[in-house]
Design an enzyme around this catalytic site. Structure first.
Site, PDB file in Angstrom:
ATOM      1  CB  SER A   1      26.870 -24.223  32.346  1.00 55.65           C
ATOM      2  OG  SER A   1      25.468 -24.456  32.260  1.00 55.65           O
ATOM      3  CG  ASP A   2      28.287 -30.690  30.831  1.00 56.41           C
ATOM      4  OD1 ASP A   2      27.208 -30.986  30.271  1.00 56.41           O
ATOM      5  OD2 ASP A   2      29.251 -31.467  30.866  1.00 56.41           O
TER       6      ASP A   2
END
Length: 697
Positions: free
Chosen positions: A240-241
């Protein structure tokens, strides 16, 4: 020897064997970007977060290359491969040193969260300078080359690249944590996904999800996007960012709390969490929201990447890369070479190259003239030496160089005690009056265009309001040009600007050209090299004539879909002048290869970029204008010609219908070859046309 240490087994088999020795809690501990040590298995801690956008970043001294958008302006796959290779060599050298000192902190691992291959669809987006521009074909080709350079072709990966931000992500920055990007199936397949597919099929090890939703699904937990990765055969790790999973419950309304967010992401296929949500994975398990199989599957993916990097091997071929390679002379020279190739000559009435013997004085004026920030962009390392534009010009010119700051990027005045607004304008005017020729250095830096949350963003969370320079610089340009001396405007920026420099004699787009950008600029100004960069994005006159910034429909955007009759293009995609006249004189096509005859009809040796565009003459689903389908950087001595062979992918002949299906829908095409697009404005500005050939399938 334990099974997971057996190099004769596949990385998948070794990862399965290693994870099988872990307790459930230990498996869960490996899913956070700050993976915990497991002493009983001799597994050290590992921090997944490292950056390598244009050289190793945030890890101390390293070779600083031009910013990514400048790399794209080279239109050169070899250049991108070389930059990736050097970045990963220095990453290994740092890792070797840090590991011996038992330092396994952030920015010290081998998983580089680069490249950023989002499409620069709107010139107002602040992070556009991290990308390879507006074209999915160019982005895919350059991205694949960069990834292969990063990862190498050894028995283990030298470093692991990561394609981000998947997908349909390009602003607005201020809304990214709550925004729902709406894209049609046609736009998804035609614009937002092909370059990700190209990198996945080329073996990119990582994919990072975006913050926003995509057609109402969280980008890091999307059935559609994860399904595409499966379809393409992705077998790396998905991350994920940073803190994007928190947005599921705090902004997107996809889940009720952090535990539900952890469960949603894990079950959909997010293996590693950059942030803190996966600290709640065991709670999700206890609440029966995830199974042990879900946790095990993610842990295997994470450990598989670490095994591919050789992190559990006694010895790898990269262990002896010495500290001395970091920012070495050879790497400096490559950075300088790339900077020379990336700068784009937008306008030249004949003043360039400057004849140094003709001038006794040069005035170097502007807020970016002596600015390190104008060199570096964002996601940068620390250079051991910076050569500003002023430094480079002063070193290259034997006469007198006058310098004036003129104004700030945004603020007109230097002194807070000044009684008049713009207290250095008079010095700038005086400098121009005393100079034989003026180099006016304006533009932006990463404090003005960049990522949401970056300190110092003066505009809209890093995005731009419009395409004009701040008022302080517009006033400076007006005052300096009014003096009437020959003037060259140099723009440092990572995006499209309209500097309103109609009265300037020449304009150079220098981008953020890296640590030795000042040398590269001087080499171009004084004719040591001919400029050869090309715009990887369209420069527009007025952003108000573009679709709304938050509209992700492609109609009216980029060179493929813009309405050319509106006259809003200042400088087209693919445009860039040289000091010579390179033209394509013939083209033929046979069995997937275009043969193009190229001639340097001028008097200066130069590099240039041959560009192939294709027009579908029949299908109603074809792009509005034409699309890039091949390119090659060439070097030609004055008066010489060569024939270059450029492969044309079979996808070039396909269209995408409204349902998102890609297929060949025509038997009638035109291939154009030139050093620019085959549109009227490009040919008018460049002074050369394109040759074409009809292709029947």
């Amino acid at each position: 020897m334990k099974k997971y240490q057996d190099k004769s087994l596949s990385a998948q088999e070794r990862a399965e064997a290693l994870v099988a020795e872990m307790t459930l809690e230990e498996k869960a501990s490996q899913l956070n970007y700050k993976a915990a040590a497991i002493p009983r298995l001799d597994i050290p801690s590992y921090n997944w977060w490292n950056e390598g956008l244009h050289g190793l970043a945030r890890a101390g001294t390293a070779t600083m290359f031009p910013q990514a958008i400048a790399l794209a302006a080279t239109f050169d796959e070899k250049t991108l491969h070389d930059v990736g290779e050097i970045t990963s060599i220095e990453t290994r050298a740092k890792y070797n040193m840090y590991s011996k000192l038992e330092d396994r902190d952030i920015y010290k691992g081998l998983t580089l969260w680069s490249p950023n291959i989002n499409i620069f669809r709107d010139p107002r987006w602040g992070r556009g300078h991290e990308t390879y521009g507006e074209d999915t074909f160019l982005t895919g080709k350059l991205g694949v080359a960069f990834v292969k350079g990063i990862q190498g072709d050894g028995s283990v990966m030298r470093a692991a690249a990561c394609a981000k931000h998947y997908a349909v992500h390009s602003g607005p920055e201020g809304l990214r944590h709550s925004f729902d990007a709406k894209a049609s199936m046609k736009d998804m397949e035609e614009t937002y996904l092909p370059h990700f597919e190209a990198l996945v099929k080329a073996g990119v090890e990582g994919v990072m999800g975006a913050y926003n939703r995509v057609n109402s699904e969280g980008a890091c937990a999307s059935d559609f996007l994860m399904g595409k990765l499966d379809e393409w055969g992705f077998d790396g790790y998905f991350v994920s960012d940073y803190r994007a999973l928190e947005d599921f419950h705090t902004n997107h309304g996809l889940t009720g709390d952090v535990v539900e967010s952890a469960a949603l992401a894990l079950k959909k296929g997010c293996h590693v969490c950059a942030g803190y949500v996966y600290e709640h994975v065991m709670t999700a398990y206890e609440k029966n929201l995830v199974t042990e199989e879900d946790i095990t599957k993610a842990a295997i993916a994470a450990m598989r990447t670490r095994i591919r990097l050789g992190l559990f091997d006694d010895k790898t071929e990269y262990d002896d890369i010495p500290f001395s390679v970091i920012s070495c002379k050879e790497h400096h020279e490559k950075s300088l070479d790339v900077a020379r190739k990336s700068m784009v000559l937008l306008k030249n009435n004949g003043i360039l190259p400057l004849d140094a013997k003709k001038y006794k004085t040069i005035g170097v004026i502007g807020p970016n003239a002596d600015s390190r920030d104008a060199l570096i962009g964002n996601y940068f390392g620390t250079a051991d030496k910076y050569v500003t534009f002023l430094d480079g010009i002063t070193e290259a010119f034997d006469g007198r160089v006058y310098y004036s700051w003129g104004c700030g990027l945004v603020k007109a005045s230097y002194s807070g005690l000044a009684l008049q607004d713009g207290d250095r304008y008079s010095e700038a005017v005086g400098t121009a009056e005393q100079s034989d020729v003026v180099i006016l250095c304006v533009g932006l830096d990463a404090n003005l265009e960049g990522e949401e949350g970056d300190a110092g963003n003066e505009f809209d969370s890093g995005d731009k309001f419009d395409l004009r320079l701040p008022q302080s610089q517009r006033t400076l340009i007006e005052k300096v040009l009014a003096v009437g001396k020959p003037t060259i405007i140099v723009i440092a920026s990572g995006s499209s600007l309209n500097v309103e420099g109609d009265k300037a004699d020449a304009i150079i787009q220098a981008w953020y050209p890296g640590a030795r950008g000042g040398i590269a600029l001087a080499d171009i100004l004084f004719g040591k090299v001919s400029p050869s960069g090309k715009l990887p994005l369209t420069f527009y006159e007025d952003s108000n004539l573009l679709p709304a910034f938050d509209d992700y429909a492609t109609d009216g955007r980029t060179y493929r879909f813009i309405d050319l009759d509106k006259g809003n293009v200042l400088y087209p995609f693919g445009f860039g002048l040289t000091y010579s006249k390179v033209e394509c004189t013939d083209i033929s096509y046979n069995r997937g290869v275009a043969k193009v005859k190229v001639k340097n009809a001028g008097t200066v040796d130069t590099e240039d970029v041959v560009q192939i565009y294709i027009k579908d003459c029949k299908s109603k689903h074809a792009v509005k204008n034409h699309k890039l389908c091949g390119f090659a950087r060439v070097y030609l001595k004055a008066g010489r010609d060569i024939t270059v062979e450029i492969p044309i992918d079979s996808d070039a002949f396909t269209i995408v219908d409204d349902s998102g299906k890609r297929f060949i829908d025509s038997d009638n095409f035109i291939l154009f070859a030139g050093t620019s697009q085959p549109d009227v404005l490009s040919q008018k500005l460049s002074g050369t046309g394109c040759v074409s050939v009809d292709v029947k399938l």
